[in-house]
Motif scaffolding. Structure first.
Motif, PDB file in Angstrom:
ATOM      1  N   LEU A 278     -28.744 -23.065  80.288  1.00  0.00           N
ATOM      2  CA  LEU A 278     -27.354 -23.506  80.230  1.00  0.00           C
ATOM      3  C   LEU A 278     -26.896 -23.658  78.785  1.00  0.00           C
ATOM      4  CD1 LEU A 278     -27.309 -26.145  83.091  1.00  0.00           C
ATOM      5  CD2 LEU A 278     -26.043 -23.991  83.043  1.00  0.00           C
ATOM      6  N   LYS A 279     -27.725 -24.266  77.962  1.00  0.00           N
ATOM      7  CA  LYS A 279     -27.358 -24.453  76.561  1.00  0.00           C
ATOM      8  C   LYS A 279     -27.209 -23.115  75.848  1.00  0.00           C
ATOM      9  CE  LYS A 279     -28.984 -28.211  74.442  1.00  0.00           C
ATOM     10  NZ  LYS A 279     -29.893 -29.289  74.002  1.00  0.00           N
ATOM     11  N   GLN A 280     -28.049 -22.165  76.174  1.00  0.00           N
ATOM     12  CA  GLN A 280     -27.928 -20.833  75.585  1.00  0.00           C
ATOM     13  C   GLN A 280     -26.611 -20.190  76.022  1.00  0.00           C
ATOM     14  OE1 GLN A 280     -31.039 -18.097  76.696  1.00  0.00           O
ATOM     15  NE2 GLN A 280     -30.471 -16.637  75.116  1.00  0.00           N
ATOM     16  N   TYR A 281     -26.262 -20.309  77.304  1.00  0.00           N
ATOM     17  CA  TYR A 281     -25.010 -19.749  77.812  1.00  0.00           C
ATOM     18  C   TYR A 281     -23.806 -20.415  77.149  1.00  0.00           C
ATOM     19  CZ  TYR A 281     -21.752 -17.741  81.187  1.00  0.00           C
ATOM     20  OH  TYR A 281     -20.729 -17.030  81.771  1.00  0.00           O
TER      21      TYR A 281
ATOM     22  N   LEU B 272     -19.106 -22.100  85.845  1.00  0.00           N
ATOM     23  CA  LEU B 272     -18.438 -23.373  86.132  1.00  0.00           C
ATOM     24  C   LEU B 272     -18.766 -24.417  85.075  1.00  0.00           C
ATOM     25  CD1 LEU B 272     -18.842 -23.611  90.018  1.00  0.00           C
ATOM     26  CD2 LEU B 272     -16.741 -23.141  88.730  1.00  0.00           C
ATOM     27  N   VAL B 273     -20.039 -24.508  84.700  1.00  0.00           N
ATOM     28  CA  VAL B 273     -20.444 -25.477  83.674  1.00  0.00           C
ATOM     29  C   VAL B 273     -19.718 -25.174  82.364  1.00  0.00           C
ATOM     30  CG1 VAL B 273     -22.360 -26.261  82.229  1.00  0.00           C
ATOM     31  CG2 VAL B 273     -22.671 -26.058  84.695  1.00  0.00           C
ATOM     32  N   ALA B 274     -19.668 -23.924  81.959  1.00  0.00           N
ATOM     33  CA  ALA B 274     -18.984 -23.554  80.714  1.00  0.00           C
ATOM     34  C   ALA B 274     -17.510 -23.923  80.777  1.00  0.00           C
ATOM     35  CB  ALA B 274     -19.158 -22.063  80.436  1.00  0.00           C
ATOM     36  N   HIS B 275     -16.891 -23.631  81.905  1.00  0.00           N
ATOM     37  CA  HIS B 275     -15.464 -23.946  82.060  1.00  0.00           C
ATOM     38  C   HIS B 275     -15.217 -25.446  81.967  1.00  0.00           C
ATOM     39  CE1 HIS B 275     -11.370 -23.762  83.500  1.00  0.00           C
ATOM     40  NE2 HIS B 275     -11.683 -24.604  84.458  1.00  0.00           N
ATOM     41  N   TRP B 276     -15.990 -26.227  82.691  1.00  0.00           N
ATOM     42  CA  TRP B 276     -15.801 -27.677  82.686  1.00  0.00           C
ATOM     43  C   TRP B 276     -16.206 -28.298  81.351  1.00  0.00           C
ATOM     44  CZ3 TRP B 276     -18.473 -27.957  88.075  1.00  0.00           C
ATOM     45  CH2 TRP B 276     -17.554 -27.586  89.068  1.00  0.00           C
ATOM     46  N   TYR B 277     -17.228 -27.752  80.722  1.00  0.00           N
ATOM     47  CA  TYR B 277     -17.694 -28.268  79.433  1.00  0.00           C
ATOM     48  C   TYR B 277     -16.630 -28.055  78.348  1.00  0.00           C
ATOM     49  CZ  TYR B 277     -20.940 -29.118  75.531  1.00  0.00           C
ATOM     50  OH  TYR B 277     -21.567 -29.615  74.413  1.00  0.00           O
ATOM     51  N   GLU B 278     -15.988 -26.902  78.393  1.00  0.00           N
ATOM     52  CA  GLU B 278     -14.991 -26.562  77.381  1.00  0.00           C
ATOM     53  C   GLU B 278     -13.613 -27.151  77.676  1.00  0.00           C
ATOM     54  OE1 GLU B 278     -15.229 -22.315  77.317  1.00  0.00           O
ATOM     55  OE2 GLU B 278     -17.279 -22.351  76.521  1.00  0.00           O
ATOM     56  N   ASN B 279     -13.386 -27.613  78.887  1.00  0.00           N
ATOM     57  CA  ASN B 279     -12.080 -28.135  79.298  1.00  0.00           C
ATOM     58  C   ASN B 279     -12.238 -29.551  79.818  1.00  0.00           C
ATOM     59  OD1 ASN B 279     -10.210 -25.658  79.122  1.00  0.00           O
ATOM     60  ND2 ASN B 279     -12.019 -24.908  80.191  1.00  0.00           N
ATOM     61  N   ARG B 280     -12.485 -30.485  78.927  1.00  0.00           N
ATOM     62  CA  ARG B 280     -12.741 -31.871  79.320  1.00  0.00           C
ATOM     63  C   ARG B 280     -11.525 -32.774  79.182  1.00  0.00           C
ATOM     64  NH1 ARG B 280     -18.243 -33.054  76.187  1.00  0.00           N
ATOM     65  NH2 ARG B 280     -17.861 -31.128  75.088  1.00  0.00           N
TER      66      ARG B 280
ATOM     67  N   LEU C  45     -22.988 -31.590  84.960  1.00  0.00           N
ATOM     68  CA  LEU C  45     -22.039 -30.530  85.309  1.00  0.00           C
ATOM     69  C   LEU C  45     -22.698 -29.454  86.173  1.00  0.00           C
ATOM     70  CD1 LEU C  45     -20.150 -30.105  81.905  1.00  0.00           C
ATOM     71  CD2 LEU C  45     -19.254 -31.122  84.018  1.00  0.00           C
ATOM     72  N   ALA C  46     -23.958 -29.157  85.907  1.00  0.00           N
ATOM     73  CA  ALA C  46     -24.681 -28.172  86.714  1.00  0.00           C
ATOM     74  C   ALA C  46     -24.869 -28.672  88.141  1.00  0.00           C
ATOM     75  CB  ALA C  46     -26.030 -27.847  86.082  1.00  0.00           C
ATOM     76  N   ASP C  47     -25.244 -29.935  88.292  1.00  0.00           N
ATOM     77  CA  ASP C  47     -25.393 -30.507  89.629  1.00  0.00           C
ATOM     78  C   ASP C  47     -24.053 -30.513  90.365  1.00  0.00           C
ATOM     79  OD1 ASP C  47     -28.104 -30.926  89.250  1.00  0.00           O
ATOM     80  OD2 ASP C  47     -27.862 -33.029  88.664  1.00  0.00           O
ATOM     81  N   THR C  48     -22.987 -30.812  89.627  1.00  0.00           N
ATOM     82  CA  THR C  48     -21.650 -30.797  90.214  1.00  0.00           C
ATOM     83  C   THR C  48     -21.260 -29.378  90.626  1.00  0.00           C
ATOM     84  OG1 THR C  48     -21.019 -32.702  88.875  1.00  0.00           O
ATOM     85  CG2 THR C  48     -19.230 -31.388  89.792  1.00  0.00           C
ATOM     86  N   ALA C  49     -21.621 -28.396  89.807  1.00  0.00           N
ATOM     87  CA  ALA C  49     -21.327 -27.000  90.134  1.00  0.00           C
ATOM     88  C   ALA C  49     -22.032 -26.575  91.419  1.00  0.00           C
ATOM     89  CB  ALA C  49     -21.725 -26.087  88.980  1.00  0.00           C
TER      90      ALA C  49
END
Length: 101
Positions: free
Chosen positions: A8-11, A57-65, A28-32
């Motif tokens: 996930l961190k690499q992505y 999904l994780v990338a989207h939510w991580y970048e849009n907080r 966020l991954a568990d939520t996804a």
């Protein structure tokens, strides 16, 4: 719990030695996973399609907080990326995934 933190961190392009967001990323991954399962009715399995959907999904939510929209609908994070939406539809329609009971 999703256990592929380094993937996930690499992505996300987050250095693996930076750990302050690790719990957030895993949450966020568990939520996804829960979101995909509830949206599709299919049970999580570790495969490339499911994992890519989680990453998107994780990338989207991580970048849009942001809590509030900034007035620009396309940039406020409320809409899922088109590719993630297509992958969720694929999982929902595919017979390759077990129905979640």
């Amino acid at each position: 719990m999703y256990e592929q933190l380094n993937e996930l961190k690499q992505y996300l392009r987050v250095d693996t030695d930076l750990t302050e967001d690790d719990n957030l990323i895993l949450s966020l991954a568990d939520t996804a996973i829960a979101y995909i399962e509830q949206s599709t009715g299919k049970k999580y399995v570790k495969d490339n399609i499911f994992d890519l959907t989680i990453k998107q999904l994780v990338a989207h939510w991580y970048e849009n907080r942001k809590i509030m929209a900034d007035g620009n609908y396309k940039n406020n994070g409320s809409e899922l990326p088109y590719a993630a939406t297509l992958l969720i539809k694929h999982i929902a329609l595919s017979g390759a995934y077990e129905v979640k009971t």
